[in-house]
Write a protein that holds these residues in place. Structure first.
Motif, short mmCIF file in Angstrom:
data_model
loop_
_atom_site.label_atom_id
_atom_site.label_comp_id
_atom_site.label_asym_id
_atom_site.label_seq_id
_atom_site.Cartn_x
_atom_site.Cartn_y
_atom_site.Cartn_z
N GLY A 11 0.84 -1.20 0.00
CA GLY A 11 0.00 0.00 0.00
C GLY A 11 0.87 1.25 0.00
N ILE A 14 -0.26 7.45 2.42
CA ILE A 14 0.65 8.25 3.25
C ILE A 14 1.38 7.38 4.27
N ALA A 15 0.70 6.38 4.82
CA ALA A 15 1.37 5.52 5.82
C ALA A 15 2.50 4.75 5.15
N GLU A 38 -2.57 1.67 -6.74
CA GLU A 38 -3.31 2.66 -7.53
C GLU A 38 -2.58 2.98 -8.84
N ARG A 45 -4.36 12.31 -0.69
CA ARG A 45 -5.74 11.83 -0.81
C ARG A 45 -6.74 12.87 -0.30
N THR A 46 -6.36 13.59 0.76
CA THR A 46 -7.31 14.53 1.36
C THR A 46 -7.68 15.67 0.41
N SER A 49 -11.26 15.40 -2.59
CA SER A 49 -12.65 15.84 -2.42
C SER A 49 -12.78 17.36 -2.54
N VAL A 81 -0.88 -6.82 -4.02
CA VAL A 81 -0.42 -8.06 -3.39
C VAL A 81 -1.65 -8.93 -3.24
N CYS A 106 0.03 -1.40 4.89
CA CYS A 106 -0.47 -0.01 4.87
C CYS A 106 -1.62 0.04 3.87
N GLY A 108 -4.73 0.70 4.14
CA GLY A 108 -5.75 1.75 4.25
C GLY A 108 -7.15 1.24 4.52
N ARG A 128 -13.20 7.32 -2.91
CA ARG A 128 -12.02 7.06 -2.09
C ARG A 128 -10.72 7.46 -2.80
N GLY A 275 -1.54 3.13 9.80
CA GLY A 275 -2.55 3.93 9.10
C GLY A 275 -3.96 3.42 9.34
N ASP A 276 -4.82 3.71 8.38
CA ASP A 276 -6.25 3.39 8.53
C ASP A 276 -6.52 1.91 8.79
N GLY A 287 -8.17 6.65 11.25
CA GLY A 287 -8.94 7.18 10.11
C GLY A 287 -8.61 8.61 9.73
N LEU A 288 -7.43 9.09 10.08
CA LEU A 288 -7.06 10.46 9.75
C LEU A 288 -5.67 10.51 9.12
N TRP A 289 -5.48 11.51 8.27
CA TRP A 289 -4.24 11.65 7.50
C TRP A 289 -3.00 11.74 8.40
C1 LIG Z 1 -11.87 12.16 0.01
C2 LIG Z 1 -11.20 12.03 1.35
C3 LIG Z 1 -11.00 13.15 2.13
C4 LIG Z 1 -10.34 13.03 3.34
N1 LIG Z 1 -10.14 14.15 4.08
C5 LIG Z 1 -9.46 14.07 5.22
C6 LIG Z 1 -9.15 15.24 5.97
O1 LIG Z 1 -9.55 16.35 5.63
N2 LIG Z 1 -8.39 15.10 7.10
C7 LIG Z 1 -7.92 13.88 7.51
O2 LIG Z 1 -7.21 13.82 8.52
N3 LIG Z 1 -8.20 12.75 6.82
C8 LIG Z 1 -8.96 12.82 5.71
N4 LIG Z 1 -9.21 11.66 4.99
C9 LIG Z 1 -8.72 10.39 5.50
C10 LIG Z 1 -7.26 10.18 5.11
O3 LIG Z 1 -7.11 10.42 3.74
C11 LIG Z 1 -6.83 8.77 5.47
O4 LIG Z 1 -6.89 8.63 6.89
C12 LIG Z 1 -5.41 8.44 5.00
O5 LIG Z 1 -5.29 8.60 3.62
C13 LIG Z 1 -5.03 7.01 5.39
O6 LIG Z 1 -3.79 6.72 4.84
P1 LIG Z 1 -3.30 5.19 4.67
O7 LIG Z 1 -1.95 5.27 4.07
O8 LIG Z 1 -3.49 4.48 5.94
O9 LIG Z 1 -4.34 4.54 3.67
P2 LIG Z 1 -4.78 4.92 2.18
O10 LIG Z 1 -4.57 6.36 1.91
O11 LIG Z 1 -6.15 4.36 2.03
O12 LIG Z 1 -3.78 4.10 1.27
C14 LIG Z 1 -3.83 2.70 1.23
C15 LIG Z 1 -3.32 2.25 -0.12
O13 LIG Z 1 -3.15 0.83 -0.08
C16 LIG Z 1 -3.56 0.31 -1.32
N5 LIG Z 1 -3.82 -1.14 -1.20
C17 LIG Z 1 -4.83 -1.74 -0.54
N6 LIG Z 1 -4.73 -3.08 -0.67
C18 LIG Z 1 -3.62 -3.31 -1.41
C19 LIG Z 1 -2.99 -4.49 -1.90
N7 LIG Z 1 -3.47 -5.71 -1.63
N8 LIG Z 1 -1.87 -4.35 -2.65
C20 LIG Z 1 -1.36 -3.12 -2.91
N9 LIG Z 1 -1.92 -1.97 -2.49
C21 LIG Z 1 -3.03 -2.08 -1.73
C22 LIG Z 1 -4.78 1.14 -1.67
O14 LIG Z 1 -5.07 1.06 -3.04
C23 LIG Z 1 -4.30 2.53 -1.26
O15 LIG Z 1 -3.61 3.15 -2.31
C24 LIG Z 1 -9.89 11.76 3.79
C25 LIG Z 1 -10.11 10.62 3.00
C26 LIG Z 1 -10.75 10.76 1.79
C27 LIG Z 1 -10.95 9.53 0.93
#
Ligand SMILES: Cc1cc2nc3c(=O)[nH]c(=O)nc-3n(C[C@H](O)[C@H](O)[C@H](O)COP(=O)(O)OP(=O)(O)OC[C@H]3O[C@@H](n4cnc5c(N)ncnc54)[C@H](O)[C@@H]3O)c2cc1C
Length: 392
Positions: A11, A14-15, A38, A45-46, A49, A81, A106, A108, A128, A275-276, A287-289
Protein backbone atom coordinates in the motif's frame (compact mmCIF):
# COMPACT_ATOMS: atom_id res chain seq x y z
CA UNK A 1 16.11 -18.36 -5.92
CA UNK A 2 13.23 -16.07 -5.06
CA UNK A 3 13.76 -12.36 -5.14
CA UNK A 4 14.32 -10.99 -1.64
CA UNK A 5 13.62 -7.64 0.04
CA UNK A 6 14.53 -6.55 3.54
CA UNK A 7 11.27 -4.60 3.71
CA UNK A 8 8.04 -4.89 1.77
CA UNK A 9 5.34 -2.29 2.26
CA UNK A 10 1.88 -3.16 0.98
CA UNK A 11 0.00 0.00 0.00
CA UNK A 12 1.43 3.33 -1.12
CA UNK A 13 -0.74 5.81 0.73
CA UNK A 14 0.65 8.25 3.25
CA UNK A 15 1.37 5.52 5.82
CA UNK A 16 3.26 3.42 3.27
CA UNK A 17 5.24 6.34 1.93
CA UNK A 18 6.27 7.52 5.40
CA UNK A 19 7.21 3.98 6.40
CA UNK A 20 9.51 3.69 3.37
CA UNK A 21 11.05 7.11 3.88
CA UNK A 22 11.71 6.39 7.55
CA UNK A 23 13.24 2.98 6.90
CA UNK A 24 15.67 4.62 4.51
CA UNK A 25 16.70 7.12 7.19
CA UNK A 26 17.72 4.30 9.52
CA UNK A 27 18.86 1.70 7.02
CA UNK A 28 20.76 3.17 4.09
CA UNK A 29 21.28 -0.07 2.19
CA UNK A 30 18.31 -2.36 3.00
CA UNK A 31 16.22 -3.31 -0.03
CA UNK A 32 12.77 -1.65 0.13
CA UNK A 33 9.80 -2.52 -2.05
CA UNK A 34 6.56 -0.54 -1.90
CA UNK A 35 3.57 -2.06 -3.68
CA UNK A 36 1.25 0.56 -5.11
CA UNK A 37 -2.33 -0.52 -5.70
CA UNK A 38 -3.31 2.66 -7.53
CA UNK A 39 -2.71 4.06 -11.00
CA UNK A 40 -0.44 6.97 -10.03
CA UNK A 41 2.34 8.01 -7.69
CA UNK A 42 1.36 8.24 -4.00
CA UNK A 43 -0.73 11.40 -3.66
CA UNK A 44 -2.50 13.73 -1.26
CA UNK A 45 -5.74 11.83 -0.81
CA UNK A 46 -7.31 14.53 1.36
CA UNK A 47 -7.20 16.94 -1.60
CA UNK A 48 -9.31 14.91 -3.98
CA UNK A 49 -12.65 15.84 -2.42
CA UNK A 50 -11.67 19.52 -2.68
CA UNK A 51 -10.79 19.18 -6.35
CA UNK A 52 -13.72 17.28 -7.80
CA UNK A 53 -15.15 20.21 -9.74
CA UNK A 54 -11.84 21.63 -11.01
CA UNK A 55 -10.16 18.25 -11.52
CA UNK A 56 -6.40 17.68 -11.53
CA UNK A 57 -3.69 16.22 -13.71
CA UNK A 58 -2.65 12.66 -13.02
CA UNK A 59 0.47 13.44 -10.99
CA UNK A 60 -0.55 16.90 -9.79
CA UNK A 61 -1.25 15.78 -6.23
CA UNK A 62 1.82 13.50 -6.02
CA UNK A 63 3.51 13.66 -2.62
CA UNK A 64 6.96 13.06 -4.15
CA UNK A 65 8.17 13.14 -7.74
CA UNK A 66 9.18 9.87 -9.46
CA UNK A 67 12.89 10.75 -9.15
CA UNK A 68 12.60 10.85 -5.36
CA UNK A 69 11.96 7.08 -5.25
CA UNK A 70 15.03 6.46 -7.40
CA UNK A 71 17.17 8.73 -5.28
CA UNK A 72 16.02 6.99 -2.10
CA UNK A 73 16.38 3.56 -3.76
CA UNK A 74 12.81 2.73 -2.85
CA UNK A 75 11.33 0.43 -5.48
CA UNK A 76 7.75 1.30 -6.27
CA UNK A 77 5.90 -1.44 -8.12
CA UNK A 78 2.35 -1.19 -9.47
CA UNK A 79 -0.24 -3.85 -8.72
CA UNK A 80 -1.86 -5.60 -5.82
CA UNK A 81 -0.42 -8.06 -3.39
CA UNK A 82 -2.76 -11.01 -3.68
CA UNK A 83 -1.41 -13.25 -0.97
CA UNK A 84 0.81 -13.03 2.09
CA UNK A 85 2.49 -16.15 3.42
CA UNK A 86 3.63 -15.48 6.94
CA UNK A 87 5.13 -18.95 7.58
CA UNK A 88 7.59 -18.69 4.69
CA UNK A 89 7.72 -14.87 4.73
CA UNK A 90 6.65 -14.37 1.12
CA UNK A 91 4.18 -12.24 -0.77
CA UNK A 92 2.55 -12.99 -4.08
CA UNK A 93 1.90 -10.31 -6.62
CA UNK A 94 1.35 -10.10 -10.35
CA UNK A 95 4.94 -10.75 -11.27
CA UNK A 96 5.53 -13.56 -8.86
CA UNK A 97 6.56 -14.55 -5.42
CA UNK A 98 8.92 -12.45 -3.33
CA UNK A 99 10.54 -13.06 0.04
CA UNK A 100 10.66 -10.47 2.79
CA UNK A 101 12.28 -9.98 6.14
CA UNK A 102 9.92 -7.29 7.49
CA UNK A 103 6.45 -6.62 6.12
CA UNK A 104 4.31 -3.54 6.71
CA UNK A 105 0.60 -3.51 5.91
CA UNK A 106 -0.47 -0.01 4.87
CA UNK A 107 -3.56 -1.08 2.96
CA UNK A 108 -5.75 1.75 4.25
CA UNK A 109 -9.50 1.56 4.24
CA UNK A 110 -12.41 1.00 1.91
CA UNK A 111 -15.76 2.84 1.75
CA UNK A 112 -18.57 1.26 3.73
CA UNK A 113 -21.39 0.27 1.41
CA UNK A 114 -24.83 1.74 2.00
CA UNK A 115 -26.32 -1.70 1.55
CA UNK A 116 -24.02 -4.58 0.64
CA UNK A 117 -26.98 -6.38 -1.00
CA UNK A 118 -27.60 -3.49 -3.39
CA UNK A 119 -26.45 -4.35 -6.94
CA UNK A 120 -24.15 -1.75 -8.59
CA UNK A 121 -26.37 1.08 -9.81
CA UNK A 122 -25.37 3.56 -12.51
CA UNK A 123 -25.24 6.97 -10.88
CA UNK A 124 -24.49 5.78 -7.35
CA UNK A 125 -20.89 6.49 -6.44
CA UNK A 126 -18.43 5.76 -3.68
CA UNK A 127 -15.49 8.06 -3.24
CA UNK A 128 -12.02 7.06 -2.09
CA UNK A 129 -9.41 7.31 -4.83
CA UNK A 130 -8.21 9.75 -7.45
CA UNK A 131 -9.59 7.33 -10.02
CA UNK A 132 -13.05 7.80 -8.49
CA UNK A 133 -12.68 11.53 -9.17
CA UNK A 134 -11.76 10.84 -12.80
CA UNK A 135 -14.78 8.60 -13.15
CA UNK A 136 -17.28 10.95 -11.51
CA UNK A 137 -15.94 13.87 -13.57
CA UNK A 138 -16.41 11.82 -16.72
CA UNK A 139 -20.14 11.60 -15.87
CA UNK A 140 -20.42 15.36 -16.36
CA UNK A 141 -22.66 16.01 -13.35
CA UNK A 142 -24.07 19.50 -13.77
CA UNK A 143 -27.49 20.99 -13.03
CA UNK A 144 -28.76 17.79 -11.49
CA UNK A 145 -30.16 16.81 -8.11
CA UNK A 146 -27.49 15.04 -6.09
CA UNK A 147 -27.99 13.32 -2.77
CA UNK A 148 -24.95 12.92 -0.57
CA UNK A 149 -25.26 10.33 2.15
CA UNK A 150 -22.95 11.05 5.09
CA UNK A 151 -22.21 14.37 6.78
CA UNK A 152 -18.54 13.82 7.66
CA UNK A 153 -15.64 15.82 6.26
CA UNK A 154 -15.68 14.12 2.88
CA UNK A 155 -19.43 14.51 2.42
CA UNK A 156 -19.33 18.20 3.35
CA UNK A 157 -16.44 18.89 0.98
CA UNK A 158 -18.28 17.11 -1.81
CA UNK A 159 -21.33 19.31 -1.22
CA UNK A 160 -19.30 22.43 -1.99
CA UNK A 161 -17.95 20.78 -5.14
CA UNK A 162 -21.39 19.71 -6.31
CA UNK A 163 -22.90 23.13 -5.63
CA UNK A 164 -20.13 24.78 -7.61
CA UNK A 165 -21.15 22.66 -10.61
CA UNK A 166 -24.66 24.09 -10.41
CA UNK A 167 -26.29 21.07 -8.82
CA UNK A 168 -29.05 20.99 -6.26
CA UNK A 169 -27.78 19.07 -3.25
CA UNK A 170 -29.48 17.17 -0.44
CA UNK A 171 -27.61 15.67 2.49
CA UNK A 172 -28.68 12.72 4.60
CA UNK A 173 -26.82 12.20 7.87
CA UNK A 174 -27.50 9.59 10.53
CA UNK A 175 -26.47 11.59 13.60
CA UNK A 176 -28.19 14.54 15.24
CA UNK A 177 -25.32 16.90 14.39
CA UNK A 178 -23.04 17.18 11.35
CA UNK A 179 -19.39 16.13 11.64
CA UNK A 180 -20.33 14.43 14.89
CA UNK A 181 -16.96 12.69 15.33
CA UNK A 182 -15.12 16.00 15.39
CA UNK A 183 -17.43 18.97 16.04
CA UNK A 184 -19.52 20.09 18.98
CA UNK A 185 -23.13 21.31 18.75
CA UNK A 186 -22.07 24.91 18.22
CA UNK A 187 -19.77 24.28 15.26
CA UNK A 188 -22.10 21.70 13.76
CA UNK A 189 -25.01 24.15 14.11
CA UNK A 190 -22.98 26.88 12.42
CA UNK A 191 -22.16 24.57 9.54
CA UNK A 192 -25.79 23.47 9.27
CA UNK A 193 -26.92 27.08 9.01
CA UNK A 194 -24.36 27.72 6.29
CA UNK A 195 -25.50 24.69 4.32
CA UNK A 196 -29.07 25.88 4.50
CA UNK A 197 -28.05 29.36 3.32
CA UNK A 198 -26.40 27.68 0.32
CA UNK A 199 -29.68 25.97 -0.48
CA UNK A 200 -28.73 22.49 0.71
CA UNK A 201 -31.59 20.39 2.02
CA UNK A 202 -30.35 18.59 5.16
CA UNK A 203 -31.87 15.52 6.79
CA UNK A 204 -30.39 14.86 10.22
CA UNK A 205 -31.02 11.76 12.34
CA UNK A 206 -32.16 10.09 9.18
CA UNK A 207 -31.24 6.70 7.81
CA UNK A 208 -31.65 5.28 4.34
CA UNK A 209 -33.93 2.25 4.29
CA UNK A 210 -33.69 1.43 0.60
CA UNK A 211 -32.62 2.78 -2.77
CA UNK A 212 -34.08 1.90 -6.12
CA UNK A 213 -34.46 3.33 -9.58
CA UNK A 214 -37.83 4.31 -10.95
CA UNK A 215 -38.92 3.54 -14.52
CA UNK A 216 -37.76 7.00 -15.54
CA UNK A 217 -34.28 6.15 -14.21
CA UNK A 218 -34.54 8.52 -11.25
CA UNK A 219 -33.35 7.31 -7.84
CA UNK A 220 -35.97 6.81 -5.19
CA UNK A 221 -34.52 6.84 -1.69
CA UNK A 222 -36.76 5.54 1.06
CA UNK A 223 -35.85 7.04 4.41
CA UNK A 224 -36.67 5.77 7.88
CA UNK A 225 -38.95 8.80 8.27
CA UNK A 226 -40.79 11.23 6.03
CA UNK A 227 -41.33 11.24 2.28
CA UNK A 228 -39.12 9.41 -0.23
CA UNK A 229 -36.41 11.47 -1.88
CA UNK A 230 -35.94 11.54 -5.66
CA UNK A 231 -32.65 12.48 -7.31
CA UNK A 232 -30.41 11.92 -10.33
CA UNK A 233 -27.19 10.87 -8.62
CA UNK A 234 -26.06 9.64 -5.22
CA UNK A 235 -22.67 9.85 -3.56
CA UNK A 236 -22.24 7.61 -0.55
CA UNK A 237 -19.78 8.77 2.07
CA UNK A 238 -20.74 7.01 5.28
CA UNK A 239 -17.27 6.11 6.46
CA UNK A 240 -14.68 3.47 5.77
CA UNK A 241 -13.62 0.10 7.05
CA UNK A 242 -10.02 -1.11 7.26
CA UNK A 243 -8.90 -3.09 4.21
CA UNK A 244 -8.10 -6.32 6.01
CA UNK A 245 -8.97 -9.20 3.65
CA UNK A 246 -5.37 -9.89 2.71
CA UNK A 247 -4.19 -9.79 6.31
CA UNK A 248 -7.11 -11.92 7.41
CA UNK A 249 -6.36 -14.60 4.83
CA UNK A 250 -2.73 -14.62 5.89
CA UNK A 251 -3.77 -15.64 9.40
CA UNK A 252 -2.96 -12.38 11.20
CA UNK A 253 -5.17 -11.44 14.10
CA UNK A 254 -7.96 -9.14 13.02
CA UNK A 255 -10.86 -7.46 14.73
CA UNK A 256 -12.16 -4.52 12.68
CA UNK A 257 -8.60 -3.65 11.69
CA UNK A 258 -5.29 -5.51 11.90
CA UNK A 259 -4.60 -5.82 15.61
CA UNK A 260 -1.33 -4.17 16.57
CA UNK A 261 0.49 -3.45 19.81
CA UNK A 262 1.85 -0.02 20.73
CA UNK A 263 4.86 -0.66 18.45
CA UNK A 264 2.45 -1.28 15.57
CA UNK A 265 3.54 -4.89 15.46
CA UNK A 266 0.85 -7.32 14.31
CA UNK A 267 0.40 -10.87 15.62
CA UNK A 268 3.48 -12.00 13.62
CA UNK A 269 6.69 -10.49 15.04
CA UNK A 270 8.02 -9.38 11.65
CA UNK A 271 4.77 -7.87 10.44
CA UNK A 272 3.57 -4.33 11.18
CA UNK A 273 0.45 -2.38 10.27
CA UNK A 274 0.11 1.39 10.02
CA UNK A 275 -2.55 3.93 9.10
CA UNK A 276 -6.25 3.39 8.53
CA UNK A 277 -5.84 -0.40 8.49
CA UNK A 278 -4.38 -0.69 12.00
CA UNK A 279 -6.47 -1.30 15.08
CA UNK A 280 -4.71 -0.12 18.23
CA UNK A 281 -5.05 -1.47 21.77
CA UNK A 282 -8.51 -0.59 23.06
CA UNK A 283 -10.04 -0.82 19.57
CA UNK A 284 -8.90 2.58 18.32
CA UNK A 285 -8.79 3.04 14.53
CA UNK A 286 -7.56 6.51 13.63
CA UNK A 287 -8.94 7.18 10.11
CA UNK A 288 -7.06 10.46 9.75
CA UNK A 289 -4.24 11.65 7.50
CA UNK A 290 -1.79 12.85 10.16
CA UNK A 291 -2.40 9.79 12.27
CA UNK A 292 -1.56 7.56 9.28
CA UNK A 293 1.54 9.63 8.59
CA UNK A 294 2.73 9.28 12.17
CA UNK A 295 2.07 5.54 12.22
CA UNK A 296 4.01 5.09 8.97
CA UNK A 297 6.99 6.74 10.63
CA UNK A 298 6.67 4.56 13.72
CA UNK A 299 6.18 1.29 11.84
CA UNK A 300 9.13 2.13 9.57
CA UNK A 301 11.30 2.96 12.59
CA UNK A 302 10.41 -0.26 14.40
CA UNK A 303 10.86 -2.41 11.31
CA UNK A 304 14.52 -1.35 11.29
CA UNK A 305 15.00 -2.63 14.82
CA UNK A 306 14.52 0.61 16.76
CA UNK A 307 11.78 0.88 19.38
CA UNK A 308 9.23 3.63 19.16
CA UNK A 309 5.69 3.55 20.57
CA UNK A 310 2.51 5.02 19.10
CA UNK A 311 0.82 6.94 21.88
CA UNK A 312 -2.87 7.66 22.00
CA UNK A 313 -3.16 11.30 21.10
CA UNK A 314 -5.45 13.81 19.41
CA UNK A 315 -5.02 14.50 15.71
CA UNK A 316 -6.28 17.54 13.93
CA UNK A 317 -8.97 17.82 11.32
CA UNK A 318 -9.65 20.99 9.39
CA UNK A 319 -12.50 21.85 7.12
CA UNK A 320 -12.88 24.80 4.79
CA UNK A 321 -16.43 25.24 3.66
CA UNK A 322 -16.85 28.23 1.36
CA UNK A 323 -15.18 31.03 3.33
CA UNK A 324 -15.54 29.41 6.75
CA UNK A 325 -12.70 27.62 8.54
CA UNK A 326 -13.33 24.86 11.08
CA UNK A 327 -10.59 23.18 13.12
CA UNK A 328 -10.90 20.26 15.48
CA UNK A 329 -8.59 18.47 17.85
CA UNK A 330 -11.37 16.88 19.78
CA UNK A 331 -9.97 14.87 22.71
CA UNK A 332 -13.25 13.35 23.75
CA UNK A 333 -12.36 9.92 22.40
CA UNK A 334 -9.49 9.82 24.90
CA UNK A 335 -11.95 9.35 27.80
CA UNK A 336 -10.11 11.79 30.01
CA UNK A 337 -11.56 14.00 32.72
CA UNK A 338 -11.51 17.42 31.16
CA UNK A 339 -12.75 20.85 31.94
CA UNK A 340 -13.62 23.28 29.23
CA UNK A 341 -13.50 26.95 28.46
CA UNK A 342 -15.45 28.53 25.61
CA UNK A 343 -14.67 31.87 23.97
CA UNK A 344 -16.57 33.75 21.26
CA UNK A 345 -14.81 36.70 19.59
CA UNK A 346 -16.74 38.09 16.63
CA UNK A 347 -16.99 35.24 14.11
CA UNK A 348 -14.24 33.33 15.91
CA UNK A 349 -15.02 30.49 18.28
CA UNK A 350 -12.78 28.50 20.60
CA UNK A 351 -13.54 25.63 22.90
CA UNK A 352 -10.50 24.63 24.93
CA UNK A 353 -10.25 21.31 26.75
CA UNK A 354 -7.98 21.21 29.81
CA UNK A 355 -6.85 18.53 32.18
CA UNK A 356 -5.15 19.83 35.33
CA UNK A 357 -5.00 23.23 33.57
CA UNK A 358 -3.02 21.76 30.67
CA UNK A 359 -4.44 21.97 27.15
CA UNK A 360 -5.60 18.59 25.79
CA UNK A 361 -7.63 19.64 22.79
CA UNK A 362 -9.40 22.47 21.05
CA UNK A 363 -12.25 23.21 18.68
CA UNK A 364 -11.93 26.43 16.75
CA UNK A 365 -13.63 28.41 14.01
CA UNK A 366 -12.30 31.12 11.74
CA UNK A 367 -8.89 31.72 13.26
CA UNK A 368 -6.83 29.97 10.59
CA UNK A 369 -3.74 32.07 11.37
CA UNK A 370 -3.56 30.50 14.81
CA UNK A 371 -4.31 26.90 13.77
CA UNK A 372 -0.67 25.81 13.82
CA UNK A 373 -0.09 27.56 17.14
CA UNK A 374 -3.09 25.79 18.62
CA UNK A 375 -1.99 22.43 17.27
CA UNK A 376 1.47 22.87 18.79
CA UNK A 377 -0.07 24.05 22.05
CA UNK A 378 -2.13 20.86 22.30
CA UNK A 379 0.94 18.76 21.48
CA UNK A 380 2.91 20.55 24.21
CA UNK A 381 -0.02 20.51 26.67
CA UNK A 382 0.27 24.28 27.05
CA UNK A 383 -0.65 25.94 30.29
CA UNK A 384 -4.18 27.38 30.64
CA UNK A 385 -2.80 30.75 31.73
CA UNK A 386 -0.74 31.11 28.56
CA UNK A 387 -3.63 30.07 26.33
CA UNK A 388 -5.97 32.53 27.99
CA UNK A 389 -3.38 35.31 27.70
CA UNK A 390 -3.17 34.71 23.94
CA UNK A 391 -6.84 34.14 23.13
CA UNK A 392 -9.05 35.73 25.83
C1 LIG B 1 -11.87 12.16 0.01
C2 LIG B 1 -11.20 12.03 1.35
C3 LIG B 1 -11.00 13.15 2.13
C4 LIG B 1 -10.34 13.03 3.34
N1 LIG B 1 -10.14 14.15 4.08
C5 LIG B 1 -9.46 14.07 5.22
C6 LIG B 1 -9.15 15.24 5.97
O1 LIG B 1 -9.55 16.35 5.63
N2 LIG B 1 -8.39 15.10 7.10
C7 LIG B 1 -7.92 13.88 7.51
O2 LIG B 1 -7.21 13.82 8.52
N3 LIG B 1 -8.20 12.75 6.82
C8 LIG B 1 -8.96 12.82 5.71
N4 LIG B 1 -9.21 11.66 4.99
C9 LIG B 1 -8.72 10.39 5.50
C10 LIG B 1 -7.26 10.18 5.11
O3 LIG B 1 -7.11 10.42 3.74
C11 LIG B 1 -6.83 8.77 5.47
O4 LIG B 1 -6.89 8.63 6.89
C12 LIG B 1 -5.41 8.44 5.00
O5 LIG B 1 -5.29 8.60 3.62
C13 LIG B 1 -5.03 7.01 5.39
O6 LIG B 1 -3.79 6.72 4.84
P1 LIG B 1 -3.30 5.19 4.67
O7 LIG B 1 -1.95 5.27 4.07
O8 LIG B 1 -3.49 4.48 5.94
O9 LIG B 1 -4.34 4.54 3.67
P2 LIG B 1 -4.78 4.92 2.18
O10 LIG B 1 -4.57 6.36 1.91
O11 LIG B 1 -6.15 4.36 2.03
O12 LIG B 1 -3.78 4.10 1.27
C14 LIG B 1 -3.83 2.70 1.23
C15 LIG B 1 -3.32 2.25 -0.12
O13 LIG B 1 -3.15 0.83 -0.08
C16 LIG B 1 -3.56 0.31 -1.32
N5 LIG B 1 -3.82 -1.14 -1.20
C17 LIG B 1 -4.83 -1.74 -0.54
N6 LIG B 1 -4.73 -3.08 -0.67
C18 LIG B 1 -3.62 -3.31 -1.41
C19 LIG B 1 -2.99 -4.49 -1.90
N7 LIG B 1 -3.47 -5.71 -1.63
N8 LIG B 1 -1.87 -4.35 -2.65
C20 LIG B 1 -1.36 -3.12 -2.91
N9 LIG B 1 -1.92 -1.97 -2.49
C21 LIG B 1 -3.03 -2.08 -1.73
C22 LIG B 1 -4.78 1.14 -1.67
O14 LIG B 1 -5.07 1.06 -3.04
C23 LIG B 1 -4.30 2.53 -1.26
O15 LIG B 1 -3.61 3.15 -2.31
C24 LIG B 1 -9.89 11.76 3.79
C25 LIG B 1 -10.11 10.62 3.00
C26 LIG B 1 -10.75 10.76 1.79
C27 LIG B 1 -10.95 9.53 0.93
Amino acid sequence: MLEYYDYIIIGAGIAGLKAAETIRQYDVSGKILMVNGEDRLPYKRTSISKRLSAGFQKEELALKPAEWYEKMTIELVDGLVTEVLTATKEVILRNGRIRWNKLIFCTGSTPIEINPMLPPLTGLYYFRNAEDVDFIRSQNIVNEHIVIIGGGVQGIELIEQMLSLGNKVSLIHHANILMNRHFDEFMAGHLLQLLKEKGVEVFLETKVKSIQKTESQVFEIILDQGEPLYCNKIIVSIGTKPTVDLAHESGLEINNGILVNQFLQASHPDVYAAGDVAEHPGGWITGLWHAAEKQGIIAGTNATGQECAFEKTTFRLKLNFFDQYYFSMNPQHANIEIDEQILHKGDKYYRFFFKNNLLQGVLMMNDKDNAKYLEDSVRKSADRELIMRVFA
